[in-house]
Design an enzyme around this catalytic site. Structure first.
Site, PDB file in Angstrom:
ATOM      1  N   CYS A 236      -6.030   1.800   5.930  1.00  0.00           N
ATOM      2  CA  CYS A 236      -6.651   0.559   6.401  1.00  0.00           C
ATOM      3  C   CYS A 236      -6.041   0.207   7.763  1.00  0.00           C
ATOM      4  O   CYS A 236      -5.107   0.869   8.229  1.00  0.00           O
ATOM      5  CB  CYS A 236      -6.425  -0.558   5.387  1.00  0.00           C
TER       6      CYS A 236
ATOM      7  N   CYS B  45      -2.216  -0.424   7.592  1.00  0.00           N
ATOM      8  CA  CYS B  45      -1.426   0.803   7.440  1.00  0.00           C
ATOM      9  C   CYS B  45      -1.483   1.654   8.702  1.00  0.00           C
ATOM     10  O   CYS B  45      -0.478   2.230   9.112  1.00  0.00           O
ATOM     11  CB  CYS B  45      -1.905   1.587   6.223  1.00  0.00           C
TER      12      CYS B  45
ATOM     13  N   GLU C 192       0.985   3.824   1.843  1.00  0.00           N
ATOM     14  CA  GLU C 192       1.494   4.212   3.161  1.00  0.00           C
ATOM     15  C   GLU C 192       2.679   3.349   3.582  1.00  0.00           C
ATOM     16  O   GLU C 192       3.675   3.852   4.105  1.00  0.00           O
ATOM     17  CB  GLU C 192       0.399   4.078   4.235  1.00  0.00           C
TER      18      GLU C 192
ATOM     19  N   HIS D 112       0.856  -1.189   0.000  1.00  0.00           N
ATOM     20  CA  HIS D 112       0.000   0.000   0.000  1.00  0.00           C
ATOM     21  C   HIS D 112       0.891   1.237   0.000  1.00  0.00           C
ATOM     22  O   HIS D 112       2.039   1.196   0.463  1.00  0.00           O
ATOM     23  CB  HIS D 112      -0.889   0.017   1.243  1.00  0.00           C
TER      24      HIS D 112
END
Length: 145
Positions: free
Chosen positions: A76, A79, A48, A46
């Site tokens: 999420c 993260c 992040e 992801h």
């Protein structure tokens, strides 16, 4: 947030869900990333997480105290937990994610008693632009089926 949006656009052009992130220390950009889950065949890639990894390498530390992250979509749970572990000072995010978010929705990681660090959170930053980018991506994806 403009830098995170640019990273999100680039991710979308690569066929990734258009999410982008930028980690800053004061007015200096330390790391940027866009989603790369499909490109890297890595469910943890992801924006992040990739930005955190790059920022930790750049600073030579696993702690990003006094650093802030701008991300186009509510992080999420995975993260959010990583941002807490890195001790990121502030999270600024654009679009809310009622389905998979982990900050204001779903797991609400920072509200959990096991969260040892609770960054300041600011939501709705350039939300309309972030939402439009996601909406356009998923509309095109549905229409191409």
């Amino acid at each position: 947030m403009d830098i995170a949006l640019e990273q999100a656009r680039e991710a979308g052009e690569r066929g990734e869900v258009p999410v982008g992130a930028a980690i800053v220390l004061g007015d200096r950009v330390v790391a940027v990333a866009g989603n790369q889950t499909r490109e890297l065949n890595d469910p943890t890639a992801h924006a992040e997480i990739l930005a955190l990894r790059a920022a930790c390498v750049a600073t030579g530390s696993e702690r990003l105290i006094d650093h802030d992250i701008y991300v186009t979509l509510e992080p999420c749970a995975m993260c959010a937990a990583a941002l807490a572990a890195a001790r990121v000072r502030r999270i600024y995010y654009g679009a809310s994610d009622p389905k998979s978010g982990g900050v204001a929705h779903g797991a609400r990681v920072f509200s959990h008693p096991q969260s040892h660090h609770k960054p300041e959170v600011f939501d709705g930053i350039a939300a309309k632009d972030c939402e439009a980018l996601l909406r356009e991506f998923f509309t095109k994806k549905r229409d191409s089926k």
